[in-house]
Design a protein around this motif. Sequence first.
Motif, PDB file in Angstrom:
ATOM      1  N   TRP C 283       0.691  -0.973  -0.109  1.00 20.38           N
ATOM      2  CA  TRP C 283      -0.046   0.131   0.065  1.00 20.38           C
ATOM      3  C   TRP C 283       0.675   1.409   0.202  1.00 20.38           C
ATOM      4  O   TRP C 283       2.056   1.668   0.643  1.00 20.38           O
ATOM      5  CB  TRP C 283      -1.198  -0.098   0.983  1.00 20.38           C
ATOM      6  N   MET C 287      -1.985   5.584  -3.151  1.00 18.76           N
ATOM      7  CA  MET C 287      -3.992   4.797  -3.517  1.00 18.76           C
ATOM      8  C   MET C 287      -4.502   5.662  -3.478  1.00 18.76           C
ATOM      9  O   MET C 287      -5.445   4.974  -4.449  1.00 18.76           O
ATOM     10  CB  MET C 287      -3.684   3.324  -3.063  1.00 18.76           C
ATOM     11  N   THR C 290      -6.844   6.739  -6.267  1.00 19.36           N
ATOM     12  CA  THR C 290      -7.537   6.113  -7.445  1.00 19.36           C
ATOM     13  C   THR C 290      -8.419   5.269  -6.368  1.00 19.36           C
ATOM     14  O   THR C 290      -9.092   4.619  -7.346  1.00 19.36           O
ATOM     15  CB  THR C 290      -6.432   4.865  -7.851  1.00 19.36           C
ATOM     16  N   ASN C 291      -8.170   4.697  -4.908  1.00 13.47           N
ATOM     17  CA  ASN C 291      -9.043   3.938  -4.241  1.00 13.47           C
ATOM     18  C   ASN C 291      -9.455   4.694  -3.415  1.00 13.47           C
ATOM     19  O   ASN C 291      -8.871   5.343  -2.586  1.00 13.47           O
ATOM     20  CB  ASN C 291      -8.163   2.848  -3.918  1.00 13.47           C
ATOM     21  N   SER C 294      -9.405   3.589   0.089  1.00  9.71           N
ATOM     22  CA  SER C 294      -7.662   3.968   1.276  1.00  9.71           C
ATOM     23  C   SER C 294      -7.629   5.360   1.844  1.00  9.71           C
ATOM     24  O   SER C 294      -7.420   5.737   2.309  1.00  9.71           O
ATOM     25  CB  SER C 294      -6.300   3.282  -0.057  1.00  9.71           C
ATOM     26  N   PRO C 351      -8.978  -1.209   1.933  1.00  4.36           N
ATOM     27  CA  PRO C 351      -7.942  -0.137   1.408  1.00  4.36           C
ATOM     28  C   PRO C 351      -6.650  -0.719   0.814  1.00  4.36           C
ATOM     29  O   PRO C 351      -6.309   0.136  -0.398  1.00  4.36           O
ATOM     30  CB  PRO C 351      -8.318   0.406   2.508  1.00  4.36           C
ATOM     31  N   GLY C 353      -6.412  -1.769  -1.821  1.00  5.54           N
ATOM     32  CA  GLY C 353      -7.032  -2.135  -3.963  1.00  5.54           C
ATOM     33  C   GLY C 353      -7.360  -3.663  -4.071  1.00  5.54           C
ATOM     34  O   GLY C 353      -7.067  -3.998  -5.604  1.00  5.54           O
ATOM     35  N   GLU C 354      -7.615  -4.843  -3.080  1.00  8.19           N
ATOM     36  CA  GLU C 354      -7.706  -5.746  -3.557  1.00  8.19           C
ATOM     37  C   GLU C 354      -8.953  -6.055  -2.290  1.00  8.19           C
ATOM     38  O   GLU C 354      -9.161  -5.958  -1.881  1.00  8.19           O
ATOM     39  CB  GLU C 354      -6.868  -6.596  -3.568  1.00  8.19           C
ATOM     40  N   VAL C 390      -4.441  -1.764 -10.286  1.00  4.71           N
ATOM     41  CA  VAL C 390      -4.538  -0.279  -9.125  1.00  4.71           C
ATOM     42  C   VAL C 390      -2.960   0.483  -9.019  1.00  4.71           C
ATOM     43  O   VAL C 390      -2.732   1.751  -8.444  1.00  4.71           O
ATOM     44  CB  VAL C 390      -4.222  -1.272  -7.575  1.00  4.71           C
ATOM     45  N   THR C 392      -0.846   3.358 -10.187  1.00  6.89           N
ATOM     46  CA  THR C 392      -0.749   4.921 -10.140  1.00  6.89           C
ATOM     47  C   THR C 392      -0.133   5.747 -11.031  1.00  6.89           C
ATOM     48  O   THR C 392      -0.167   6.741 -11.313  1.00  6.89           O
ATOM     49  CB  THR C 392      -0.713   5.625  -8.121  1.00  6.89           C
TER      50      THR C 392
END
Lengths: 312, 320, 403
Positions: C283, C287, C290-291, C294, C351, C353-354, C390, C392
């Motif tokens: 992490w 992120m 985009t998330n 997160s 958070p 991203g998965e 994911v 960036t």
Amino acid sequence: MNRNIARAVAAVVAAVAVALPAFAGAYPLQVARNVMMYMALAITWDMLLRSGQISFGIAGLFGLGAYAAILGVVRGGMPVWLSIPFAAVVAAAAAFLLGFLILRLRAMYFSIVTLALAEMFRIVIHNLHDFTGGPEGIVMPAGVIFGGNAAALYWLTLAGLAVALAASWWFEKSRIRFALTAIGNNEISASSSGVNIFRWLLVAFTVTSGIQGLLGGIYVQSYGFATPDGVFSADFTLLPLAMALLGGMHGTVGPVLGAVLLGLVSEWLKLKIPYGHLIVYGIIIIIVILFMPAGILGLARKMSRGAEGGKS
Amino acid sequence: MAAKQNGNKGKHMALKRRTAILAALAAAATVLILLWKPTVINNGLQQAGLYAAIAIPMGLVLGIVHIVNLAHGEFMMVAAYATYFACKALGMDPLFAVLPAAAVTALLGWVVFRLTIQRALKAPELNQLILTFGIAIALTQVVNILFTSQTYKIPLEYVSASIDIGENTFPVWSYVFVATAILYAVGLRLFLTRTTAGKAAVAVGQNPRGAAIVGIDVNRSYGLVFALALALVGAMGALFLTKSAIFPQVGSPYTMKSFCLVAMAGIGNIPGILGASVLLGLSEQLLRAFRETRAWADIVFFVLIIAVILGRSVSWRRKK
Amino acid sequence: MKKLLSSLAALALVSGAAFAQSTIKIGGIWTLADITGKQGSAAAQLAVEEINAAGGINGKKLELIVADDEGKADKAAAAVEKLATVDKVEAFIGGMASGAEVGKIPAYAKYGKVVVATGAASSAIVEKALGPSPGSDYYFHLHPWDYNQGASYAEGWDAIQKKYPRIQIKKIFLAYEEGAFGKSSWDATKALFGADKRYTIDGAPFKSALLGGGDYTAVLEAAKAFKPDLFLWAGYDADALPMLEQAKALKFSPGIYLGAPPGWPIGFGSSKLARNVSLYGMWSPAMNDTNAASKKFYDAYVKKYREEPATYFALLSYDAVRILADGIKAAGSTEPAALIKALEATKYASPLGETITFKSSNIIKHQGITRQKILQWQNGIQEVIWPFEVATAEPVYPFPAWK
């Protein structure tokens, strides 16, 4: 009179210790196991200290015993119960052989060499990847001894402590005591009065190391794994030293008191101050050393002498 | 009588011859290594400098105050943290902080000495050992609570200085530790032999009771020596920050290494610490240079210590 | 007056009892003196407060009780016993160092309560000590095992080379710290990258500054002589900057300079040396752009504690509480068999991203995350390079030569 009271107290304490699993929960039993383990190490360290030799190698022999036990089972196919006395034999044999080399050293030089040997044991075990599991450690495939039964594990550690106590008592009661204190007090006069210094030191070093190895074996079978950083941790050298010192050296009772004090204080502090309990732990060690230079026992003796003095 | 003298003379000659042979062997080994793995000597000497510069102050305390200070490396850690935050606040280079760090650490040392160690000096030596163990835990954990276990480092350009000779590149920054170690050794020798305070300290170290009888303030001498040692440790803290990242436990391995080096040199033998460090630094780097021996570089430290201490004890017994 | 007091006391007693019934206690065990444990316990507490603010679990409040394992097996065992028998917690979370985690396993197994573990990556001891299903079914392991990590790196670099043909990797050199962490990285790298001879692998151990080392010249010289396309070091944050400085002194600049410490030193990104250093992790604050999950976690954490989460272990602990709470909600109880069944159906959008689900790993039945990420320091920020979904930023290649 006094001796009878002491005996009665010892008997009561022993009875309570044996019967503890009947009325204590799993948490106190686990804490008691941790305290007893360090207590036994502190006693064995003190036994050698009575001759004036300060060992910094406790962790080395403890770790050697731990690995002897686990490798005996995993690589040697030994039954689990046998691996614990085997640990004692390996550590005692190592100490006996090394004793010829190092027991002629005195004071700081003996301490340093025991420290260096402990580090060498750790590095060798760390580097023999294929045999010992290397830095990652090694696991008992069958898991913890006695299937993890809390009472049985408690009694196992208690048995280790009993061995240390019995040996310490034997050291205090038998001829070896005179030999060791004679060496500790004045080596030259001891040797001129016919005490074979080297032989008695070798006996003391072998016996105490063997018990330290035995405790390592008990530890490793009680948790079912060993890692070099775990079983050779400097804690196993420094904490027993601190415990013996805080309780009072040169006897069996002092290390026992010191281990109970430091062991319980550290666990209690952790509950009260989860973040930062180790600061208070350090400060307690400082304060006890400054205000009780002869340990709890020393302070107790001083106070009882003071009380008697007041009467007369 | 004459025969005995002759015998002594013979022994003396034999000793001289043996020293000469040893020196020649060492020189030959050095030349061989230089040709074979030229970087080993360069790296080994710099590593030795770091070891020695940290160990010498411990040797001073052990030689005169007769205590093994288990908080030795922790004082260096505290000095390095103080340096870090001073440098961050003032935008200063750690090199400018060497003297202030020395002063601050000396003051800290003096206070700690007065408050704790001095009160335990009459107690058995183990008391002082465990006392300083307690101090080490307290210092480490206070820093941990204040600054967490995360590491801090000031990135510096000049620490990447190097010299190219032929195909080899030789990093040179850590020679600053070699210079420091030599400065410490020479400076302490001058202090202990030429100044009144130094001579008094030596007298106290050799015979505290006798020194007290001739009117030397023993505790003051001890405090002074302890503070001086900590000044040297403090200066090393600032220098250490140039090379290494710092975190609460950064000092503790150096406590043990210093203790081992001092014992290897023999108590009270400060130049001996330089020799011991060079021996260890070079042998470690030599083992690290080869694939087969790499993993065993750590053990050489302990093997050498045991060998030197045992060897010395045997030769002492022979002399007797 | 007396009457009032006694009725007040009675009220307090009753409400106390009612309170006890309406809370679900979970025990969290970390090494609190370490930054991962300090922040892990803080992030878990944040999750607990969020859940309670949103009405709790099935009308009950969640309560987190924290204990310290001091990174030691015997203290860790005592912590489990205390939480299980004194506080009577219903489930456990936490864990970081493998050597302490193995100390907990006998006690965990004895009680059979659900454990959602946040650390402990060593399969050689932790997974082995847990043993196969069904004996270890209570144990839900979030963090990837060491071999999972190695496999995901091999997968990641394959994908990166395919997508960016200018990046060519033939030779890999691994500098690994000589302890358990480095050794297991070395074993995994040899096994996974060296398997089909597509890569030439070499490596050498070093002593981490964390354990009293800090001189990397020998290992860097060996690496430089090998001329790797990818240089990877597996050590700790204390090694990060000094190793770069020494690499610069030796004028060693491989095509990819990659580090795999559990955390990075404070202010690493602002150093010039950090430029285009690649790293492994799970992490990064980048992120947040985009998330949404997160960003939500990050903002809440920074607001509550006024510091950044320094490593992904904070997020894993946060996730552990969230996953456990969802499981209890679905199971309608904390009874282990029902809870295990509910947790097996977990589909949690983390958070990190998965989406976390539990699958079998080599030995145990309930392994959560298996993939790590490949990131790169760009302009002081850790940008995600892979997995591409994911990502960036694009990778910058090659690592700049030293001036």
